[in-house]
Structure formats: C-alpha cells, structure tokens
Design a protein around this motif. Structure first.
Motif, PDB file in Angstrom:
ATOM      1  N   SER A  54      17.426  32.118 -40.847  1.00 29.21           N
ATOM      2  CA  SER A  54      18.944  32.299 -41.703  1.00 29.21           C
ATOM      3  C   SER A  54      19.762  32.588 -40.732  1.00 29.21           C
ATOM      4  O   SER A  54      19.724  33.458 -39.237  1.00 29.21           O
ATOM      5  N   PRO A 107      18.408  20.936 -44.014  1.00 28.38           N
ATOM      6  CA  PRO A 107      19.768  21.580 -43.510  1.00 28.38           C
ATOM      7  C   PRO A 107      19.123  22.139 -42.147  1.00 28.38           C
ATOM      8  O   PRO A 107      20.222  22.537 -41.424  1.00 28.38           O
ATOM      9  N   MET A 120      14.958  27.861 -48.748  1.00 30.17           N
ATOM     10  CA  MET A 120      16.414  26.851 -48.924  1.00 30.17           C
ATOM     11  C   MET A 120      16.651  27.516 -50.431  1.00 30.17           C
ATOM     12  O   MET A 120      17.714  26.529 -50.984  1.00 30.17           O
ATOM     13  N   THR A 156      18.927  30.376 -50.672  1.00 33.92           N
ATOM     14  CA  THR A 156      20.118  30.096 -50.142  1.00 33.92           C
ATOM     15  C   THR A 156      20.779  29.137 -50.493  1.00 33.92           C
ATOM     16  O   THR A 156      22.415  28.967 -50.552  1.00 33.92           O
ATOM     17  N   ALA A 161      20.368  25.856 -50.014  1.00 33.79           N
ATOM     18  CA  ALA A 161      20.343  25.134 -48.853  1.00 33.79           C
ATOM     19  C   ALA A 161      21.388  23.805 -49.440  1.00 33.79           C
ATOM     20  O   ALA A 161      21.114  23.370 -50.074  1.00 33.79           O
ATOM     21  N   SER A 162      21.985  22.794 -48.161  1.00 30.67           N
ATOM     22  CA  SER A 162      22.390  21.688 -48.399  1.00 30.67           C
ATOM     23  C   SER A 162      21.751  21.171 -46.673  1.00 30.67           C
ATOM     24  O   SER A 162      21.536  21.947 -46.357  1.00 30.67           O
ATOM     25  N   GLY A 163      22.632  20.238 -46.720  1.00 32.06           N
ATOM     26  CA  GLY A 163      23.033  19.883 -45.333  1.00 32.06           C
ATOM     27  C   GLY A 163      23.190  17.910 -45.002  1.00 32.06           C
ATOM     28  O   GLY A 163      23.960  17.808 -45.107  1.00 32.06           O
ATOM     29  N   ARG A 165      22.974  19.137 -53.004  1.00 31.00           N
ATOM     30  CA  ARG A 165      21.622  20.601 -52.341  1.00 31.00           C
ATOM     31  C   ARG A 165      20.703  21.005 -53.290  1.00 31.00           C
ATOM     32  O   ARG A 165      20.060  19.835 -54.167  1.00 31.00           O
ATOM     33  N   ASP A 196      31.351  28.886 -42.263  1.00 28.12           N
ATOM     34  CA  ASP A 196      30.147  27.606 -42.762  1.00 28.12           C
ATOM     35  C   ASP A 196      31.138  27.106 -43.932  1.00 28.12           C
ATOM     36  O   ASP A 196      30.769  27.277 -45.254  1.00 28.12           O
ATOM     37  N   GLU A 231      26.703  26.661 -47.133  1.00 27.44           N
ATOM     38  CA  GLU A 231      25.059  25.963 -47.343  1.00 27.44           C
ATOM     39  C   GLU A 231      24.077  27.137 -46.612  1.00 27.44           C
ATOM     40  O   GLU A 231      23.145  27.475 -47.105  1.00 27.44           O
ATOM     41  N   HIS A 232      25.248  28.139 -45.933  1.00 29.57           N
ATOM     42  CA  HIS A 232      24.261  29.012 -45.384  1.00 29.57           C
ATOM     43  C   HIS A 232      23.752  30.358 -45.747  1.00 29.57           C
ATOM     44  O   HIS A 232      23.189  31.333 -45.866  1.00 29.57           O
TER      45      HIS A 232
END
Length: 463
Positions: free
Chosen positions: A80, A138, A147, A150, A152-154, A162, A344, A419-420
């Motif tokens: 993280s 991510p 993931m 949070t 997450a995406s990426g 996401r 971010d 995303e973070h």
C-alpha cells in the motif's frame, strides 16, 4: 493508551487455543515489517502479528480483539502507498498472506473464487492454461484482498474497469467474528441491496474480506503494442484524449514523461527515446488491432508525433513496454536513499491536459525533483517526488504540491485518489471531495458495523 499492554497480553493468551490454528508473532523484525508499507509514512508497528491460515483463524482474531477493544489491521502483501497497514493505535496486524488458494474456477460462467491472500501473479499463473485471465493490474504484485480493499485499478482499467467492476461476491468476517456471504457467484444478478460494493474500497475498516468471486475474461486472440514519442507533454496528452474520444479499442493507454524514461535508460542501460511518450496496447484480431493502430497513428500525426513504433511478437512487445513497466523503481534509483512521495489524482478525460499542465507549472516553481507517469486512459496520473526523508523542507514541498493537486482534481470534478485509496495520507481531502451528509453516513455505517472501532482505526474518515 491505558491498559493497552494488558489487553494485548490477555487477548493473545486467549488466542492460544484450539480456535486459532495460525501463528502469533512478536519479534522486532516481524513487527517492523508489518508496520511499514511502500509509502513515505513513518513506520507504525503493531503490538503483535496474527498469521491466519483459514477463515476460522480470522473469526477468532476478530472476535477476541473485539471483546478486548483491541485494534485489528488487515495485512496482505504490504504494497500500500497511503499507510493503510500502519498500526496507528497499536493492536494486532492480521496477516492473511497464507490464505492464498484458488477455491474454484467456473469456465462456463467465467468466474473464479479465491482466498483473499492470493497474489495477482499467483492467480494469473493458475489461470494461464485455462484460456482465461483476471485483468486488473495495479502494477504492484498485491494480494486480491488488498486490491479489493482499495478498489484498485491500473494499466488495463481503460478497457476492463477497476476492482469494483470485477468483483461479483465476497465473504467477509465482521468485527464481532460473524461471517457474511454477499453478492452472487454469477453475472447478471441484481436482487437485494448491493452490500458487496460497501466493502470494496473500505480499506479494512468495516471487516476482513476472506474470499472473493471475480469476473474472468478470455485471453485475447491477438495483441499489438505501440509507443508514440512526442516533443511535448501537451502533444502526448492531447493525443490520448482524442484516442478515447474517438472510441479506439485500446486495452492499455499509459503516459510516461521524459524524466521517467531518462531514469529507465540510466538504470537499465537501455536506449528508449527520452521524450514524453504514450504506451498503448490493442487486443482483438490481427486485423482489428492493425486498424486501431492505424487510427492512433493518424491521430498522433495531427499532434506532431516524432515516432511511432509497433510490435506484435511477445518478446518485442515486452521490450517496447520496458520503459513503462520499470519506471517507478528506476525513478527512485536516481537518488540514492531516496523515497517516493506519490500523488494519485484522477480527473475527467476532458480536463486531463489542463490538470497536468497546471501541475507541471506548479512543480516548476520549486526545486524539488519529480517525474510523472499515468494511466491516462482513465484520467489517472501520478507525480512521483523523490525525497530525502530527513529533509523536512522537501517533505513539506512534496506534500504542499500534492495537496494543491488533490484540490485541483476535486475542483475539476475528479478525485484525490484514482487507485491508491485514502488510508491515512488522503484523509485531509475527503472533506473537500465528499459533502457533510455523505461523510456522516459513512461514520454511521462504520459505527453500526464496528461499534468498538477496532477495524483499522485512523484510516479513511476524518475526525
């Protein structure tokens, strides 16, 4: 904190029973590792680490810590970036990394059910011979539980969405030790209130995700990669916006500035063109990806592209993507002992060029070292400041620029975190991003599910 040591001792004594089959660890090195993530935030170590091996272990830890009012901080891979795993008030770090099995794969329904501690790479390897894959990437080799926590995406978000878009169901252990099964194991179900979404992005503040049912996708028939280099950042960003507005079928669309590419060349003795660049991937048939690449070339030519390279062979594509995949640690390596402070922000595509331009102008007024990369396909970009953690002026400058960027993104209709997640680092910006009624609703939800406030305290919600 009053009687913390006593409560820790009593709770750990109770956990040493047949109800908990995992391990209880208290060595200094283990505590340090579980109180330190990839961020610049100073370590905040727990009082103990409970290593869970199954759902029953998670239930035992949460039930016991709830009885003693002891904080619980879920821990997966420790990747993280906003202090999510920091034990701000001591307590027990609940390590779920050993819960890393694939429980089932349904190729007909295109789903997989996994335990929360499985790494993204482990799932990808497991699925390799099935013809399916899980698309959310991510960058870091994070656990699926992290993931989910949070949202997450990426790099692939521009095509596949996401985590929030790719989770069908969850099994969650609540603070009192009870387990709930929410969502569905197949697509297209919409009955009842969507409780699943409530835990996606909650960062371990409402409960501990132990299992998840995920959407899978067929591995693409054919893929083609491209890199476009430009004289200026503005040309590159204008090109990316036009690509999206014209509906070109990109599966990845990434921006890397010239500083990042210089860092990669220095770290790996490579010879990438040291100019602002777009990295793209197209998936589909050989013909469709060729058509998409030609459309991108036409758009790029209208924005003064210097060069566009393409590749179709896997090894050639890997070489083409080298500068993007290796940029972060190469940037850190430019300064011995440097640590990354990473912004971010995420904005609507139509405001992306404006937001990046204003951010560049803001940075230019200072002497701080920085580089910029981004998943510009969904409006998300990162400014990476490489700082000396012992230099308070540098830390303050990086924080000040990040603060202005976060508020700029919010004013433009975006978010402080693409995303973070919020963790402890983005809490100050939630009051600007969320109205008072929404924040109060979040607090009410937290108090209802976690009345003693044991779940990852000090994260997400402002005081």
């Amino acid at each position: 904190m009053e009687n913390v040591a006593s409560r820790v001792y009593q709770s750990l004594g109770r956990l040493k029973s047949p109800l908990f089959r995992g391990s209880l660890l208290r060595s200094a090195s283990v505590l340090e590792r579980h109180g330190t993530d990839e961020s610049y935030h100073a370590a905040r170590i727990p009082d103990a680490v409970a290593v869970a091996t199954c759902e029953a272990d998670v239930q035992a830890v949460l039930r016991t810590c709830n009885d003693y009012g002891l904080p619980v901080i879920p821990y997966g891979a420790g990747t993280s970036l906003e202090g999510h795993i920091h034990a701000l008030r001591g307590g027990v770090s609940l390590d779920v990394a050993d819960m890393n099995s694939v429980l089932s794969v349904d190729l007909g329904e295109m789903t997989a059910t996994v335990q929360c501690g499985i790494l993204r790479s482990q799932l990808d390897n497991y699925l390799r011979d099935t013809g399916m894959f899980f698309p959310v990437d991510p960058g870091a080799d994070a656990t699926l539980g992290g993931m989910i926590s949070t949202s997450a995406s990426g790099t692939t978000t521009v095509r596949y969405g996401r985590m929030r878009d790719n989770v069908l169901g969850l099994k969650v252990v609540l603070p009192g030790g009870k387990t709930i099964q929410i969502g569905k194991e197949r697509r297209g179900c919409s009955s009842a209130v969507d409780l699943t979404s409530m835990f996606i992005g909650a960062e371990g503040t409402l409960g501990v995700v132990t299992e998840a049912t995920l959407k899978l996708y067929p591995r693409p028939e054919f893929s083609r990669s491209a890199v476009c280099t430009f004289q200026s950042m503005e040309d590159a960003i204008r090109t990316s916006v036009k690509i999206l507005q014209q509906g070109v079928g990109v599966s990845r669309l990434e921006f890397v500035d010239e500083t990042s590419i210089q860092a990669v060349n220095k770290a790996y003795q490579s010879s990438h063109e040291e100019k602002p660049s777009l990295f793209l991937e197209f998936q589909g048939s050989e013909t469709s990806t060729e058509d998409d690449a030609e459309t991108v070339k036409t758009i790029a030519n209208k924005n003064d592209v210097i060069d566009m390279k393409t590749a179709t062979e896997p090894e050639d594509q890997k070489k083409l993507w080298h500068a993007r995949h290796n940029s972060y640690y190469a940037i850190l390596a430019l300064r011995k002992g440097g640590k990354g402070v990473i912004s971010d922000a995420c904005v609507p595509i139509s405001r992306l060029a404006e937001c990046i331009r204003e951010t560049k102008e803001d940075i230019a007024k200072t002497s701080i070292f920085s580089a910029m990369i981004g998943h510009v396909g969904d409006g998300n970009f990162h400014v990476i400041f490489v700082v000396d953690l012992d230099n308070r002026d540098e830390i303050r400058t990086a924080k000040d620029i990040t603060s202005r960027l976060s508020h700029r993104a919010i004013r433009m209709g975006g978010t402080c975190t693409g995303e973070h997640g919020v963790g402890m680092g983005k809490i100050p910006y939630l009051k600007a991003e969320c109205d008072a009624t929404s924040l109060e609703l979040m607090r009410t939800l937290k108090k209802t599910l976690d009345p003693k406030g044991i779940m990852n305290p000090g994260k997400i919600l402002p005081d």
